[in-house]
Design a protein around this motif. Structure first.
Motif, short mmCIF file in Angstrom:
data_model
loop_
_atom_site.label_atom_id
_atom_site.label_comp_id
_atom_site.label_asym_id
_atom_site.label_seq_id
_atom_site.Cartn_x
_atom_site.Cartn_y
_atom_site.Cartn_z
N VAL A 594 30.93 40.60 36.48
CA VAL A 594 32.09 39.75 36.81
C VAL A 594 32.99 39.61 35.59
O VAL A 594 34.23 39.65 35.70
CB VAL A 594 31.61 38.37 37.31
N PHE A 597 34.97 42.95 35.03
CA PHE A 597 35.96 43.35 36.04
C PHE A 597 36.66 42.14 36.67
O PHE A 597 37.05 42.17 37.84
CB PHE A 597 35.26 44.19 37.14
N LYS A 598 36.82 41.07 35.91
CA LYS A 598 37.42 39.84 36.42
C LYS A 598 38.88 40.01 36.80
O LYS A 598 39.41 39.24 37.61
CB LYS A 598 37.27 38.73 35.40
N LEU A 605 36.61 43.63 43.27
CA LEU A 605 35.51 43.11 42.45
C LEU A 605 34.20 43.13 43.22
O LEU A 605 33.16 43.55 42.69
CB LEU A 605 35.83 41.68 41.99
#
Length: 637
Positions: A594, A597-598, A605
């Protein structure tokens, strides 16, 4: 491409048994051949030696008888015979001894003259005996028979070589010296004999095809060249010396050296057995030459007999082993044929007859017969089970479609009518599962639930359906999350005879204000993204899952979202995913994904998290259902 040859069991047994018996047969026949061949060879050598020695001694005895004739008359000539009687004496000696062709008597020149007759001789011509004095043109004293006898002063045998008139050159000569009382040499009496009698004498009683004898002297000159079965004229044995046959050369040298023995050598391209020995009292050697195949005919017959017997034994052993082993392994071959048919799917192949010998092969045969019957019944049951499984599979696929149809997937409506980015997904481990989510929107409020039923499959899907139905049947817009949880818990406890439980996360979000009220009933803590970019789990004390305690009181919690903040909910199927080494995916890895790749949209996501889960599992079977539910706001409040 090489093709591997496969031998059947019976053929392999045949091969090994025949190999063993062949080896034993070779050993036995080898021993028989070795000792038998040795005995026969020794017997042949003894027979050949006996035959040749017998003729050697007969020849020697005859020659000794010939030698006695001049020896007996030598003393008469020196004392009592008058000169005029010498011719009659020579005639009488020819008449009394048919082997004698000529008799010659010669005296030394200084010997007292007796009517001038120094040399007289008698010879046979046309069956008549003719007596003469030797003409003066014939120099007696230069002839070998006289010269060598005088020089050696002892009786000598030698070849005639045209040295005596009126006799053939092939004749042989025996000369005896004459002495006075004081041992003074005075002359020689000599007999000339035809070689025919010697040729007949030296030939053994048992003749071999191609056998011939010959006699040579110490100078290698031929005294007798035999002609029996083959022609080999030898004038001088040294003429057949060959640099390419050293063994033959060695034998010839030993013959000329008057040695005795026997050898096997090649003569004129033919292997021969040669036996040789000197004739006593002479400088001659008697030699017998016999072709090897004739001399050892019995040995060769024995060799052929052994070879034929060996071949017959191998044929008998091979045939017997093939018939016996094929008969013994017949039940096994039938079993293999049926087994191969079964492998091809021909379960109803020809039935085998039960065997009653109770040996190992018959036990295997009967056991396979029993297995065939059991397998047939089992396959029939499998066929019925397969049909039933297909029906169940169809039902499960239908149930999967129905269950997936229960989940709300109209994410675009909320995204288009609000300021949040929103997405959710459920992946059951099998066709149907116990994970679920649901949501509804009224005015500016989003009501949602994420749940995980204990267990998978049909039981979990039924409980999941019950929970969603209860949730949808409530007027959630007038209730808090804790009130919804309390209602669901009481109803699930009333009908939970299977003692199942449900973990849930229920939330009520004021979209415009970003205010979240929620209740957590045993569910994993959610992950939140703050506006400063940090990612962390919400720290809270979770309540009991639903279905455990009917009177349990659930609690509400609150969280205020700021600009660019969001939340991610998940079930334990995400963090409990395992790879082939039984290693879990874990909360730490989920949190790190997370963080990494926020910045992606919520849907991307979630898909990235699913991709990482699949990579971690690396082909391993999914062991639990998992659900991911997330949203984030788009403007400040």
């Amino acid at each position: 491409m090489q093709t591997k040859v496969r031998l059947s069991l019976s053929n392999r047994i045949n091969f090994y048994i025949i190999l063993v018996f062949t080896f034993l047969t070779c050993v036995i026949f080898g021993i028989i051949y070795y000792y038998g061949h040795s005995v026969i060879t020794k017997s042949i050598h003894r027979q050949l030696d006996y035959s040749t020695k017998q003729n050697y001694y007969e020849t020697l005895l005859f020659m000794e008888n010939i030698e006695k004739i001049p020896k007996n008359v030598a003393w008469l000539l020196t004392k009592y015979v008058k000169p005029e009687e010498m011719i009659s004496m020579s005639r009488n000696m020819i008449m009394e001894n048919k082997e004698v062709l000529c008799c010659i008597i010669a005296f030394e020149p200084d010997y007292p003259k007796r009517n001038e007759r120094h040399t007289v001789y008698s010879y046979v011509k046309d069956n008549n005996i003719i007596s003469k004095e030797v003409p003066k043109s014939y120099d007696v004293y230069a002839r070998r028979w006289y010269k060598y006898t005088k020089a050696n002063k002892r009786p000598l045998w030698m070849r005639s070589n045209y040295e005596v008139p009126y006799v053939p050159p092939s004749a042989i000569n025996y000369s005896v010296p004459l002495f006075k009382d004081d041992n003074t040499f005075i002359g020689v009496i000599s007999f000339v004999l035809e070689t025919e009698w010697l040729s007949q004498l030296v030939m053994p009683d048992k003749e071999y095809k191609g056998m011939y004898p010959f006699i040579v002297n110490s100078r290698g000159e031929s005294i007798l060249s035999g002609k029996r079965g083959r022609q080999m004229a030898i004038n001088n044995i040294n003429d057949i010396l060959s640099t390419s046959n050293p063994k033959l050369n060695e034998v010839i040298k030993r013959i000329v050296a008057l040695e005795s023995g026997n050898s096997i050598v090649d003569i004129e391209g033919e292997t021969c057995y040669v036996s040789y020995a000197p004739i006593e009292g002479t400088t001659w050697s008697l030699t017998y030459v016999i072709p090897y195949k004739e001399a050892f005919r019995n040995s060769l017959l024995f060799d052929n007999f052994i070879l034929i017997a060996f071949i017959i034994c191998i044929i008998i052993i091979t045939t017997s082993c093939f018939i016996i082993i094929r008969r013994l392994t017949q039940p096994l071959r039938q079993t293999v044929d049926i087994a191969q048919a079964i492998i091809k799917g021909e379960v109803n192949a020809a039935n085998l007859d039960e065997k009653t010998n109770n040996d190992e092969i018959d036990i295997i045969h009967n056991s396979f017969l029993y297995m065939q019957k059991r397998l047939k019944r089992y396959i029939d049951r499998i066929g019925k089970t397969e049909q039933s499984n297909k029906r169940i599979e169809r039902d499960l696929k239908l149930a999967h479609n129905i269950q997936m149809g229960l989940l709300n997937k109209d994410f675009n409506y909320i995204i288009e009518n609000s300021i949040i980015d929103f997405y959710a997904v459920t992946h059951p481990a099998i066709e149907v599962g116990g994970d679920f989510y649901d949501y509804s929107m009224k005015d500016d409020h989003l009501y949602f639930i994420v749940g995980d039923v204990s267990g998978k499959g049909v039981s979990g899907s039924i409980m999941m359906g019950v929970t969603i139905s209860l949730f949808r049947g409530l007027n959630v817009h007038n209730m808090t999350p804790s009130q919804i949880a309390t209602f669901l818990n009481k109803n699930i406890c009333d009908y939970n005879e299977a003692d199942m439980f449900v973990t849930i996360f229920i939330g009520k979000l004021n979209i415009s204000k970003g205010h979240l009220t929620f209740c957590d009933a045993g569910h994993p803590a959610p992950i939140v993204e703050k506006n400063d970019g940090s990612i962390e789990f919400i720290k809270l004390e979770s309540d009991l899952p639903l279905g455990i305690n009917k009177s349990y009181v659930y609690h509400d919690y609150e969280y205020q979202f700021k600009k660019n903040e969001g939340i991610l909910l998940y079930t334990d199927g995400v963090t409990d995913a395992q790879n082939p080494d039984n290693e879990f995916f874990r909360e730490e890895r989920l949190l790190q994904i997370v963080k990494d790749f926020k910045d992606l949209p919520i849907k991307d996501l979630i898909n990235k998290i699913i991709e990482e889960i699949n990579t971690h599992q690396n082909g391993s079977e999914q062991t639990d259902d998992f659900t991911i539910f997330a949203f984030s706001n788009k403007k400040a409040h």
